[in-house]
Design a protein around this motif. Structure first.
Motif, PDB file in Angstrom:
ATOM      1  N   MET A 138       0.846  -1.190   0.000  1.00 21.91           N
ATOM      2  CA  MET A 138       0.000   0.000   0.000  1.00 21.91           C
ATOM      3  C   MET A 138       0.885   1.245   0.000  1.00 21.91           C
ATOM      4  O   MET A 138       1.982   1.244   0.529  1.00 21.91           O
ATOM      5  N   ASN A 139       0.363   2.311  -0.582  1.00 18.36           N
ATOM      6  CA  ASN A 139       1.102   3.573  -0.623  1.00 18.36           C
ATOM      7  C   ASN A 139       1.191   4.199   0.759  1.00 18.36           C
ATOM      8  O   ASN A 139       0.261   4.125   1.540  1.00 18.36           O
ATOM      9  N   ASP A 140       2.308   4.823   1.007  1.00 21.37           N
ATOM     10  CA  ASP A 140       2.439   5.580   2.246  1.00 21.37           C
ATOM     11  C   ASP A 140       3.043   6.953   1.990  1.00 21.37           C
ATOM     12  O   ASP A 140       3.312   7.692   2.925  1.00 21.37           O
ATOM     13  N   GLN A 141       3.231   7.304   0.716  1.00 24.19           N
ATOM     14  CA  GLN A 141       3.725   8.624   0.382  1.00 24.19           C
ATOM     15  C   GLN A 141       3.184   9.033  -0.975  1.00 24.19           C
ATOM     16  O   GLN A 141       2.811   8.191  -1.776  1.00 24.19           O
ATOM     17  N   LEU A 142       3.127  10.341  -1.185  1.00 28.61           N
ATOM     18  CA  LEU A 142       2.733  10.832  -2.491  1.00 28.61           C
ATOM     19  C   LEU A 142       3.468  12.113  -2.793  1.00 28.61           C
ATOM     20  O   LEU A 142       3.923  12.822  -1.893  1.00 28.61           O
ATOM     21  N   TYR A 143       3.589  12.370  -4.072  1.00 24.87           N
ATOM     22  CA  TYR A 143       4.254  13.576  -4.554  1.00 24.87           C
ATOM     23  C   TYR A 143       3.186  14.530  -5.056  1.00 24.87           C
ATOM     24  O   TYR A 143       2.153  14.103  -5.567  1.00 24.87           O
ATOM     25  N   ALA A 144       3.456  15.813  -4.916  1.00 25.04           N
ATOM     26  CA  ALA A 144       2.482  16.801  -5.361  1.00 25.04           C
ATOM     27  C   ALA A 144       3.193  18.090  -5.749  1.00 25.04           C
ATOM     28  O   ALA A 144       4.325  18.344  -5.325  1.00 25.04           O
ATOM     29  N   ILE A 145       2.502  18.873  -6.541  1.00 23.62           N
ATOM     30  CA  ILE A 145       2.991  20.197  -6.911  1.00 23.62           C
ATOM     31  C   ILE A 145       1.953  21.214  -6.463  1.00 23.62           C
ATOM     32  O   ILE A 145       0.753  21.063  -6.751  1.00 23.62           O
ATOM     33  N   VAL A 146       2.426  22.218  -5.751  1.00 23.26           N
ATOM     34  CA  VAL A 146       1.588  23.339  -5.328  1.00 23.26           C
ATOM     35  C   VAL A 146       2.331  24.623  -5.685  1.00 23.26           C
ATOM     36  O   VAL A 146       3.528  24.595  -5.979  1.00 23.26           O
ATOM     37  N   GLU A 147       1.624  25.721  -5.664  1.00 23.98           N
ATOM     38  CA  GLU A 147       2.309  26.993  -5.863  1.00 23.98           C
ATOM     39  C   GLU A 147       3.347  27.132  -4.755  1.00 23.98           C
ATOM     40  O   GLU A 147       3.050  26.848  -3.587  1.00 23.98           O
ATOM     41  N   PRO A 148       4.571  27.514  -5.104  1.00 23.83           N
ATOM     42  CA  PRO A 148       5.638  27.575  -4.091  1.00 23.83           C
ATOM     43  C   PRO A 148       5.260  28.366  -2.834  1.00 23.83           C
ATOM     44  O   PRO A 148       5.615  27.975  -1.723  1.00 23.83           O
ATOM     45  N   GLU A 149       4.486  29.423  -2.993  1.00 23.83           N
ATOM     46  CA  GLU A 149       4.107  30.217  -1.826  1.00 23.83           C
ATOM     47  C   GLU A 149       3.074  29.511  -0.942  1.00 23.83           C
ATOM     48  O   GLU A 149       2.791  29.965   0.165  1.00 23.83           O
ATOM     49  N   LYS A 150       2.516  28.386  -1.399  1.00 21.87           N
ATOM     50  CA  LYS A 150       1.535  27.625  -0.622  1.00 21.87           C
ATOM     51  C   LYS A 150       2.153  26.453   0.139  1.00 21.87           C
ATOM     52  O   LYS A 150       1.462  25.771   0.895  1.00 21.87           O
ATOM     53  N   ILE A 151       3.442  26.200  -0.051  1.00 25.03           N
ATOM     54  CA  ILE A 151       4.081  25.066   0.620  1.00 25.03           C
ATOM     55  C   ILE A 151       3.976  25.192   2.140  1.00 25.03           C
ATOM     56  O   ILE A 151       3.630  24.226   2.824  1.00 25.03           O
ATOM     57  N   ASP A 152       4.244  26.350   2.666  1.00 27.02           N
ATOM     58  CA  ASP A 152       4.167  26.543   4.117  1.00 27.02           C
ATOM     59  C   ASP A 152       2.746  26.313   4.627  1.00 27.02           C
ATOM     60  O   ASP A 152       2.545  25.672   5.656  1.00 27.02           O
ATOM     61  N   MET A 153       1.755  26.805   3.908  1.00 29.89           N
ATOM     62  CA  MET A 153       0.358  26.604   4.306  1.00 29.89           C
ATOM     63  C   MET A 153      -0.005  25.124   4.267  1.00 29.89           C
ATOM     64  O   MET A 153      -0.658  24.613   5.176  1.00 29.89           O
ATOM     65  N   LEU A 154       0.435  24.428   3.230  1.00 31.64           N
ATOM     66  CA  LEU A 154       0.179  22.984   3.140  1.00 31.64           C
ATOM     67  C   LEU A 154       0.780  22.264   4.338  1.00 31.64           C
ATOM     68  O   LEU A 154       0.125  21.435   4.972  1.00 31.64           O
ATOM     69  N   THR A 155       2.005  22.599   4.675  1.00 31.11           N
ATOM     70  CA  THR A 155       2.677  21.982   5.824  1.00 31.11           C
ATOM     71  C   THR A 155       1.896  22.238   7.102  1.00 31.11           C
ATOM     72  O   THR A 155       1.661  21.317   7.896  1.00 31.11           O
ATOM     73  N   LYS A 156       1.479  23.469   7.312  1.00 33.87           N
ATOM     74  CA  LYS A 156       0.730  23.805   8.528  1.00 33.87           C
ATOM     75  C   LYS A 156      -0.622  23.098   8.587  1.00 33.87           C
ATOM     76  O   LYS A 156      -1.052  22.671   9.663  1.00 33.87           O
ATOM     77  N   LEU A 157      -1.292  22.968   7.457  1.00 36.21           N
ATOM     78  CA  LEU A 157      -2.587  22.286   7.443  1.00 36.21           C
ATOM     79  C   LEU A 157      -2.430  20.809   7.786  1.00 36.21           C
ATOM     80  O   LEU A 157      -3.211  20.272   8.581  1.00 36.21           O
ATOM     81  N   ILE A 158      -1.442  20.157   7.212  1.00 40.51           N
ATOM     82  CA  ILE A 158      -1.221  18.740   7.531  1.00 40.51           C
ATOM     83  C   ILE A 158      -0.842  18.581   8.995  1.00 40.51           C
ATOM     84  O   ILE A 158      -1.329  17.678   9.686  1.00 40.51           O
ATOM     85  N   GLU A 159      -0.004  19.459   9.512  1.00 39.98           N
ATOM     86  CA  GLU A 159       0.366  19.407  10.935  1.00 39.98           C
ATOM     87  C   GLU A 159      -0.844  19.652  11.826  1.00 39.98           C
ATOM     88  O   GLU A 159      -0.965  19.046  12.895  1.00 39.98           O
ATOM     89  N   ALA A 160      -1.738  20.516  11.393  1.00 43.58           N
ATOM     90  CA  ALA A 160      -2.919  20.838  12.197  1.00 43.58           C
ATOM     91  C   ALA A 160      -3.860  19.646  12.337  1.00 43.58           C
ATOM     92  O   ALA A 160      -4.603  19.561  13.306  1.00 43.58           O
ATOM     93  N   TYR A 161      -3.822  18.751  11.381  1.00 47.05           N
ATOM     94  CA  TYR A 161      -4.636  17.539  11.464  1.00 47.05           C
ATOM     95  C   TYR A 161      -3.913  16.464  12.257  1.00 47.05           C
ATOM     96  O   TYR A 161      -3.808  15.316  11.841  1.00 47.05           O
ATOM     97  N   ASP A 162      -3.420  16.834  13.408  1.00 43.65           N
ATOM     98  CA  ASP A 162      -2.769  15.911  14.334  1.00 43.65           C
ATOM     99  C   ASP A 162      -1.653  15.123  13.671  1.00 43.65           C
ATOM    100  O   ASP A 162      -1.498  13.934  13.891  1.00 43.65           O
ATOM    101  N   ASN A 163      -0.901  15.829  12.795  1.00 43.28           N
ATOM    102  CA  ASN A 163       0.258  15.232  12.142  1.00 43.28           C
ATOM    103  C   ASN A 163      -0.061  13.924  11.422  1.00 43.28           C
ATOM    104  O   ASN A 163       0.611  12.920  11.588  1.00 43.28           O
ATOM    105  N   LEU A 164      -1.113  13.944  10.602  1.00 45.48           N
ATOM    106  CA  LEU A 164      -1.465  12.757   9.821  1.00 45.48           C
ATOM    107  C   LEU A 164      -0.373  12.385   8.833  1.00 45.48           C
ATOM    108  O   LEU A 164      -0.267  11.251   8.408  1.00 45.48           O
ATOM    109  N   GLY A 165       0.426  13.366   8.473  1.00 46.93           N
ATOM    110  CA  GLY A 165       1.510  13.138   7.534  1.00 46.93           C
ATOM    111  C   GLY A 165       2.612  14.152   7.762  1.00 46.93           C
ATOM    112  O   GLY A 165       2.484  15.058   8.577  1.00 46.93           O
ATOM    113  N   ILE A 166       3.685  13.971   7.018  1.00 47.81           N
ATOM    114  CA  ILE A 166       4.820  14.890   7.089  1.00 47.81           C
ATOM    115  C   ILE A 166       5.071  15.421   5.687  1.00 47.81           C
ATOM    116  O   ILE A 166       5.210  14.643   4.739  1.00 47.81           O
TER     117      ILE A 166
END
Length: 75
Positions: free
Chosen positions: A1-29
Motif C-alpha cells: 500500500m502507498n504511504d507517500q505521495l508527490y504533489a505540486i503546489v504553488e511555491p508560496e503555498k508550501i508553508d500553508m500545506l505543511t501547517k494544514l497537515i500538521e494541524a490535522y494531528d500530524n497525519l503526515g509529514i
C-alpha cells in the motif's frame, strides 16, 4: 500500500500545506523537494493515507497530485 505521495503546489503555498497537515494531528509529514517548482512529498502511514488524500482533495488552493517522483524520469 502507498504511504507517500508527490504533489505540486504553488511555491508560496508550501508553508500553508505543511501547517494544514500538521494541524490535522500530524497525519503526515510534508517535505519540500524543489521549492522553485513547488514539488513536495507527503509521507503518511497506511492508516492515515486515505485521510491525507481526502484533505489534499479539499484544500482551499490547487494541488496537483503526482503518481511518482518526477525527478526519477530520464530527461
Amino acid at each position: 500500500m502507498n504511504d507517500q505521495l508527490y504533489a505540486i503546489v504553488e511555491p508560496e503555498k508550501i508553508d500553508m500545506l505543511t501547517k494544514l497537515i500538521e494541524a490535522y494531528d500530524n497525519l503526515g509529514i510534508v517535505s519540500t523537494l524543489d521549492r522553485s517548482l513547488g514539488l513536495v512529498i507527503i509521507r503518511a502511514t497506511e492508516d492515515t493515507f486515505a485521510d491525507v488524500e481526502e484533505i489534499l482533495n479539499n484544500l482551499p488552493f490547487p494541488i496537483h497530485i503526482l503518481s511518482e517522483d518526477p525527478r526519477s524520469k530520464d530527461i
